[in-house]
Scaffold this motif. Structure first.
Motif, PDB file in Angstrom:
ATOM      1  N   ASP A  28      18.024 -28.359 -16.602  1.00 18.84           N
ATOM      2  CA  ASP A  28      16.841 -27.791 -17.241  1.00 18.84           C
ATOM      3  C   ASP A  28      16.864 -26.260 -17.190  1.00 18.84           C
ATOM      4  OD1 ASP A  28      14.063 -28.578 -18.358  1.00 18.84           O
ATOM      5  OD2 ASP A  28      13.596 -27.038 -16.871  1.00 18.84           O
ATOM      6  N   LEU A  29      17.537 -25.705 -16.170  1.00 16.26           N
ATOM      7  CA  LEU A  29      17.600 -24.255 -16.020  1.00 16.26           C
ATOM      8  C   LEU A  29      18.719 -23.615 -16.820  1.00 16.26           C
ATOM      9  CD1 LEU A  29      16.927 -23.901 -12.188  1.00 16.26           C
ATOM     10  CD2 LEU A  29      15.328 -23.470 -14.053  1.00 16.26           C
ATOM     11  N   LEU A  30      19.566 -24.425 -17.474  1.00 14.95           N
ATOM     12  CA  LEU A  30      20.643 -23.863 -18.280  1.00 14.95           C
ATOM     13  C   LEU A  30      20.074 -23.014 -19.407  1.00 14.95           C
ATOM     14  CD1 LEU A  30      23.170 -26.829 -18.645  1.00 14.95           C
ATOM     15  CD2 LEU A  30      23.452 -24.764 -17.292  1.00 14.95           C
ATOM     16  N   PRO A  31      20.702 -21.897 -19.713  1.00 11.07           N
ATOM     17  CA  PRO A  31      20.196 -21.057 -20.809  1.00 11.07           C
ATOM     18  C   PRO A  31      20.342 -21.754 -22.154  1.00 11.07           C
ATOM     19  CG  PRO A  31      22.335 -20.272 -20.044  1.00 11.07           C
ATOM     20  CD  PRO A  31      21.897 -21.333 -19.079  1.00 11.07           C
ATOM     21  N   GLY A  32      19.444 -21.445 -23.067  1.00 12.59           N
ATOM     22  CA  GLY A  32      19.487 -22.044 -24.393  1.00 12.59           C
ATOM     23  C   GLY A  32      18.405 -23.076 -24.578  1.00 12.59           C
ATOM     24  N   LEU A  51       9.657 -30.082 -32.743  1.00 10.26           N
ATOM     25  CA  LEU A  51      10.787 -30.803 -32.149  1.00 10.26           C
ATOM     26  C   LEU A  51      10.718 -30.750 -30.627  1.00 10.26           C
ATOM     27  CD1 LEU A  51      13.368 -32.387 -32.523  1.00 10.26           C
ATOM     28  CD2 LEU A  51      14.626 -30.230 -32.686  1.00 10.26           C
ATOM     29  N   ARG A  52      10.330 -29.610 -30.071  1.00  8.44           N
ATOM     30  CA  ARG A  52      10.182 -29.513 -28.618  1.00  8.44           C
ATOM     31  C   ARG A  52       9.130 -30.502 -28.108  1.00  8.44           C
ATOM     32  NH1 ARG A  52      11.961 -25.500 -25.537  1.00  8.44           N
ATOM     33  NH2 ARG A  52      10.064 -25.608 -24.271  1.00  8.44           N
ATOM     34  N   ALA A  53       8.056 -30.660 -28.859  1.00 13.97           N
ATOM     35  CA  ALA A  53       7.027 -31.629 -28.475  1.00 13.97           C
ATOM     36  C   ALA A  53       7.551 -33.052 -28.577  1.00 13.97           C
ATOM     37  CB  ALA A  53       5.793 -31.440 -29.351  1.00 13.97           C
ATOM     38  N   GLU A  54       8.362 -33.314 -29.616  1.00 15.96           N
ATOM     39  CA  GLU A  54       8.933 -34.654 -29.791  1.00 15.96           C
ATOM     40  C   GLU A  54       9.895 -34.996 -28.657  1.00 15.96           C
ATOM     41  OE1 GLU A  54      11.811 -37.071 -32.954  1.00 15.96           O
ATOM     42  OE2 GLU A  54      10.891 -35.165 -33.529  1.00 15.96           O
ATOM     43  N   LEU A  55      10.649 -33.986 -28.212  1.00 15.06           N
ATOM     44  CA  LEU A  55      11.607 -34.206 -27.121  1.00 15.06           C
ATOM     45  C   LEU A  55      10.949 -34.124 -25.747  1.00 15.06           C
ATOM     46  CD1 LEU A  55      14.598 -32.046 -28.442  1.00 15.06           C
ATOM     47  CD2 LEU A  55      14.349 -34.533 -28.544  1.00 15.06           C
ATOM     48  N   GLY A  56       9.672 -33.734 -25.686  1.00 15.22           N
ATOM     49  CA  GLY A  56       8.974 -33.620 -24.417  1.00 15.22           C
ATOM     50  C   GLY A  56       9.276 -32.356 -23.660  1.00 15.22           C
ATOM     51  N   LEU A  57       9.883 -31.353 -24.337  1.00 14.51           N
ATOM     52  CA  LEU A  57      10.254 -30.117 -23.659  1.00 14.51           C
ATOM     53  C   LEU A  57       9.065 -29.216 -23.376  1.00 14.51           C
ATOM     54  CD1 LEU A  57      13.489 -29.283 -25.685  1.00 14.51           C
ATOM     55  CD2 LEU A  57      13.329 -30.340 -23.420  1.00 14.51           C
ATOM     56  N   ASP A  58       7.891 -29.541 -23.941  1.00 11.94           N
ATOM     57  CA  ASP A  58       6.708 -28.731 -23.702  1.00 11.94           C
ATOM     58  C   ASP A  58       5.933 -29.174 -22.463  1.00 11.94           C
ATOM     59  OD1 ASP A  58       6.095 -31.140 -24.872  1.00 11.94           O
ATOM     60  OD2 ASP A  58       4.391 -30.360 -26.022  1.00 11.94           O
ATOM     61  N   ARG A  59       6.392 -30.235 -21.804  1.00  8.57           N
ATOM     62  CA  ARG A  59       5.707 -30.727 -20.608  1.00  8.57           C
ATOM     63  C   ARG A  59       6.284 -30.074 -19.359  1.00  8.57           C
ATOM     64  NH1 ARG A  59       6.265 -37.064 -20.857  1.00  8.57           N
ATOM     65  NH2 ARG A  59       8.406 -36.443 -21.418  1.00  8.57           N
ATOM     66  N   PRO A  60       5.557 -30.094 -18.233  1.00  6.39           N
ATOM     67  CA  PRO A  60       6.091 -29.523 -16.980  1.00  6.39           C
ATOM     68  C   PRO A  60       7.356 -30.247 -16.520  1.00  6.39           C
ATOM     69  CG  PRO A  60       3.718 -29.866 -16.826  1.00  6.39           C
ATOM     70  CD  PRO A  60       4.158 -30.519 -18.097  1.00  6.39           C
ATOM     71  N   LEU A  62       8.326 -31.330 -13.551  1.00  9.43           N
ATOM     72  CA  LEU A  62       8.123 -32.471 -12.667  1.00  9.43           C
ATOM     73  C   LEU A  62       7.705 -33.706 -13.455  1.00  9.43           C
ATOM     74  CD1 LEU A  62       8.075 -33.537  -9.791  1.00  9.43           C
ATOM     75  CD2 LEU A  62       5.685 -32.794  -9.607  1.00  9.43           C
ATOM     76  N   VAL A  63       6.845 -33.531 -14.441  1.00  8.95           N
ATOM     77  CA  VAL A  63       6.405 -34.663 -15.270  1.00  8.95           C
ATOM     78  C   VAL A  63       7.581 -35.225 -16.059  1.00  8.95           C
ATOM     79  CG1 VAL A  63       4.899 -35.352 -17.176  1.00  8.95           C
ATOM     80  CG2 VAL A  63       4.048 -33.787 -15.418  1.00  8.95           C
ATOM     81  N   ARG A  64       8.407 -34.332 -16.621  1.00 11.98           N
ATOM     82  CA  ARG A  64       9.573 -34.799 -17.388  1.00 11.98           C
ATOM     83  C   ARG A  64      10.589 -35.501 -16.493  1.00 11.98           C
ATOM     84  NH1 ARG A  64      12.403 -30.529 -19.447  1.00 11.98           N
ATOM     85  NH2 ARG A  64      11.059 -28.893 -18.641  1.00 11.98           N
ATOM     86  N   TRP A  65      10.744 -34.976 -15.253  1.00 12.20           N
ATOM     87  CA  TRP A  65      11.697 -35.623 -14.334  1.00 12.20           C
ATOM     88  C   TRP A  65      11.235 -37.028 -13.961  1.00 12.20           C
ATOM     89  CZ3 TRP A  65      10.715 -36.373  -8.842  1.00 12.20           C
ATOM     90  CH2 TRP A  65      11.764 -37.014  -8.189  1.00 12.20           C
ATOM     91  N   LEU A  66       9.946 -37.191 -13.637  1.00  9.06           N
ATOM     92  CA  LEU A  66       9.429 -38.514 -13.284  1.00  9.06           C
ATOM     93  C   LEU A  66       9.558 -39.481 -14.446  1.00  9.06           C
ATOM     94  CD1 LEU A  66       6.251 -37.519 -11.224  1.00  9.06           C
ATOM     95  CD2 LEU A  66       8.398 -38.468 -10.348  1.00  9.06           C
ATOM     96  N   SER A  67       9.282 -39.012 -15.661  1.00  9.74           N
ATOM     97  CA  SER A  67       9.425 -39.857 -16.840  1.00  9.74           C
ATOM     98  C   SER A  67      10.885 -40.246 -17.058  1.00  9.74           C
ATOM     99  CB  SER A  67       8.880 -39.132 -18.061  1.00  9.74           C
ATOM    100  OG  SER A  67       9.090 -39.887 -19.238  1.00  9.74           O
ATOM    101  N   TRP A  68      11.784 -39.266 -16.881  1.00 10.82           N
ATOM    102  CA  TRP A  68      13.217 -39.539 -17.057  1.00 10.82           C
ATOM    103  C   TRP A  68      13.736 -40.475 -15.975  1.00 10.82           C
ATOM    104  CZ3 TRP A  68      17.427 -37.424 -14.016  1.00 10.82           C
ATOM    105  CH2 TRP A  68      18.693 -37.657 -14.570  1.00 10.82           C
ATOM    106  N   LEU A  69      13.284 -40.277 -14.737  1.00 14.73           N
ATOM    107  CA  LEU A  69      13.721 -41.126 -13.637  1.00 14.73           C
ATOM    108  C   LEU A  69      13.253 -42.563 -13.839  1.00 14.73           C
ATOM    109  CD1 LEU A  69      15.139 -41.234 -10.883  1.00 14.73           C
ATOM    110  CD2 LEU A  69      12.951 -40.694  -9.820  1.00 14.73           C
ATOM    111  N   GLY A  70      12.005 -42.732 -14.322  1.00 15.12           N
ATOM    112  CA  GLY A  70      11.520 -44.082 -14.589  1.00 15.12           C
ATOM    113  C   GLY A  70      12.318 -44.769 -15.679  1.00 15.12           C
ATOM    114  N   GLY A  71      12.671 -44.013 -16.718  1.00 15.45           N
ATOM    115  CA  GLY A  71      13.503 -44.599 -17.770  1.00 15.45           C
ATOM    116  C   GLY A  71      14.897 -44.917 -17.284  1.00 15.45           C
ATOM    117  N   ALA A  72      15.481 -44.025 -16.467  1.00 18.41           N
ATOM    118  CA  ALA A  72      16.833 -44.253 -15.946  1.00 18.41           C
ATOM    119  C   ALA A  72      16.883 -45.486 -15.054  1.00 18.41           C
ATOM    120  CB  ALA A  72      17.305 -43.032 -15.174  1.00 18.41           C
ATOM    121  N   ALA A  73      15.793 -45.759 -14.312  1.00 19.90           N
ATOM    122  CA  ALA A  73      15.753 -46.942 -13.441  1.00 19.90           C
ATOM    123  C   ALA A  73      15.827 -48.229 -14.251  1.00 19.90           C
ATOM    124  CB  ALA A  73      14.481 -46.920 -12.596  1.00 19.90           C
TER     125      ALA A  73
END
Length: 315
Positions: A28-32, A51-60, A62-73
């Motif tokens: 997430d910290l990568l430039p670009g 597009l950022r809203a569609e990809l969820g990039l406008d959310r905090p 921690l929220v994106r990580w929890l959402s991604w972790l739940g999907g990965a599980a």
């Protein structure tokens, strides 16, 4: 033993959660901006915001990580920004090449490394021992991608015995598919065989002067029989530790070799995702590789407890 399994499982899950957080934050910290990469630098600001809203990039984060972790599980890593398909399906296609390549490489490394180390320890200072020392030093010094290029030059470009790259697919038959994996597997296996040779040679030589080896020789066993019956079991814990690390390396370290041989495996997918700034795919591949390393090390720990009774009391 059941309590040990539960402790190992709990530590595996906890470590995997920590690794997922590190992977997510680092990428997430990568430039670009992934949205800008997908739409181009000339995209309108409102289009980028949508597009950022569609990809969820406008959310905090921690929220994106929890959402991604739940999907990965549940096996849902999202949708690839580059390929436009679910990342889980994309990874499954590539793992069908990378895993057989890793297992074939490990089998070659075990056969070459352990046999060379055994014959070196059987007669220290002999020809086999001198060859093992040179092989171990040379094999560890040469990068696997350079070995791959050398194999292509000799066996493909000069002799024409093997295909120089590409993968025909498993639909073409097991024979052609495995034939295309032989040289990449050899390129990956030779440095690992050198490490195994050195470890096996040292571990077996350490047991050569032990009382149980001298007793076995006094009972009439040959040097080969004594090493096989008593030396190898005592050297096995040290060898298993290296094998566990090597399998994880063979899966995670195949990026350069797969690109040298144009194999559409997980390593090439990781390289392409990084080059194209496909954040979703990069995160999934990194988590998968890290999870495999953690899982293999956990399995090796359990196997060592089973092989070496001396460690059971300590656990």
């Amino acid at each position: 033993m059941p309590s040990l399994l539960l402790r190992r499982l709990a530590s595996f899950v906890a470590l995997l959660v920590v690794v997922s957080l590190v992977v997510f934050v680092v990428f997430d910290l990568l430039p670009g901006d992934p949205a800008a990469v997908m739409l181009g630098t000339s995209a309108r600001p409102d289009t980028l915001a949508a597009l950022r809203a569609e990809l969820g990039l406008d959310r905090p984060v921690l929220v994106r990580w929890l959402s991604w972790l739940g999907g990965a599980a549940t096996g849902d890593f999202g949708r690839s920004l580059t390929y436009g398909m679910p990342v889980s399906g994309l990874i499954a296609q590539r793992m069908a090449i990378t895993l057989p390549l890793a297992f074939l490489s490990l089998a070659l490394a075990l056969a070459l490394g352990l046999s060379t180390g055994f014959f070196a320890a059987r007669r220290p200072g002999g020809r086999a021992d001198r060859f093992a020392v040179v092989f171990a030093q040379g094999g560890m010094a040469v990068p696997n991608f350079w070995i791959g290029l050398l194999l292509i030059l000799v066996f493909s470009a000069t002799l024409g015995w093997m295909p120089g790259g590409g993968f025909p697919g498993w639909d073409a038959g097991a024979g052609p598919a495995l034939r295309s994996l032989v040289m990449p597997a050899a390129a990956l296996a030779i440095p690992q065989a050198a490490v195994l040779c050195r470890v096996a040679r040292g571990a077996l030589m350490d047991t050569a002067n032990e009382d149980f080896l001298r007793t076995a020789r006094a009972k009439g066993l040959s040097e080969t029989q004594a090493l096989l019956r008593h030396g190898v079991p005592n050297a096995l814990p040290a060898i298993l530790t290296i094998v566990g690390f090597q399998f994880a390396y063979l899966v995670a370290g195949a990026v350069l070799v797969e690109n040298v041989f144009a194999l559409p495996g997980l390593g090439q997918l990781a390289y392409q995702a990084l080059a194209q700034r496909d954040l979703v795919t990069m995160q999934a591949v990194a988590l998968l590789l890290a999870g495999m390393v953690v899982a293999v090390n956990a399995v090796v720990d359990l196997v060592q407890v089973w092989v070496d009774p001396r460690t059971r009391s300590a656990t």
